[in-house]
Design an enzyme around this catalytic site. Sequence first.
Site, short mmCIF file in Angstrom:
data_model
loop_
_atom_site.label_atom_id
_atom_site.label_comp_id
_atom_site.label_asym_id
_atom_site.label_seq_id
_atom_site.Cartn_x
_atom_site.Cartn_y
_atom_site.Cartn_z
N LYS A 281 -0.70 8.49 2.64
CA LYS A 281 -1.01 7.09 2.91
C LYS A 281 -2.11 6.92 3.95
CE LYS A 281 3.79 5.62 2.11
NZ LYS A 281 4.91 4.84 2.68
N PRO B 240 0.82 -1.22 0.00
CA PRO B 240 0.00 0.00 0.00
C PRO B 240 0.85 1.27 0.00
CG PRO B 240 -0.75 -1.58 1.66
CD PRO B 240 0.58 -2.06 1.18
N GLU B 241 0.64 2.11 -0.99
CA GLU B 241 1.27 3.42 -1.04
C GLU B 241 0.18 4.43 -1.36
OE1 GLU B 241 5.11 3.62 -2.92
OE2 GLU B 241 5.54 1.51 -2.50
#
Length: 265
Positions: A51, A2-3
Amino acid sequence: MPEGDTVFAAAARLRAALEGQRLVRTQFRVPSLATVDLSKRTVRSVRSVGKHLLIDVAGPDDDRPESGAVSIHSHLKMEGSWHVHPSGTRWRRPGFQARVVLRTATHEAVGFELGVLELTETPDGDLAYLGPDLLSDDWDPAEAVRRIESMPEESIGVALLDQRLIAGIGNVYRSELCFLRKVLPTRAVREVDIPSMVELSRRVLWANRLRSARTTTGHTAPNARLWVYGRRGRLCRRCGSPIERGQLGSIGEDRVIYFCPGCQT
């Protein structure tokens, strides 16, 4: 991994299902929030900030929605994800991994293995320390450049990962961006063309913000999407040198970095 693009896409899915809708059931499966009930409240907005993901919920009084308003703040960290599906549909991950369940009359949103899950009355103040958000509508490249250039002796690989300087880049993108700009991640900021790096960062994340398969090469086949990340020992797609893997960052941080010793200087 996840970014910023992953969180942006998750916010878009949640927004389509929740924004403007009244919650008919909520369940927080973490000890600190176990007694919280946000049912009968309306979701005002869903947004990503770097994020971080924020679900803004109105107060309990429809006539005074600002009174008692809260935001559900989550961060995916390494393993987290948000799933959205019609109410009554079987979950795609095990129930013991669920950390929060938000249900409307028609849909259900479930946050699984979220690294951070909390309620806050001051979401924007809490995240004010972040640098410019690469995927924000009010993206400020000049401020991003200013912040990064304020640390001239720092390595560019560490600077790109510092969310206080620029928000949204993680391990995958910092490796790919350094490759695309042909600089080793260990090069000092003062030796790098920061405006060009910042412009490329925005362009690459923006292009991937709603894609189901992230790509920096322009190809979407599973084995052709990335230039260097995760490709240790494989041949560089440009020069044929074996891709190398190293560590870069502070102790306790995500420090893995991939690079081509032939293309990057």
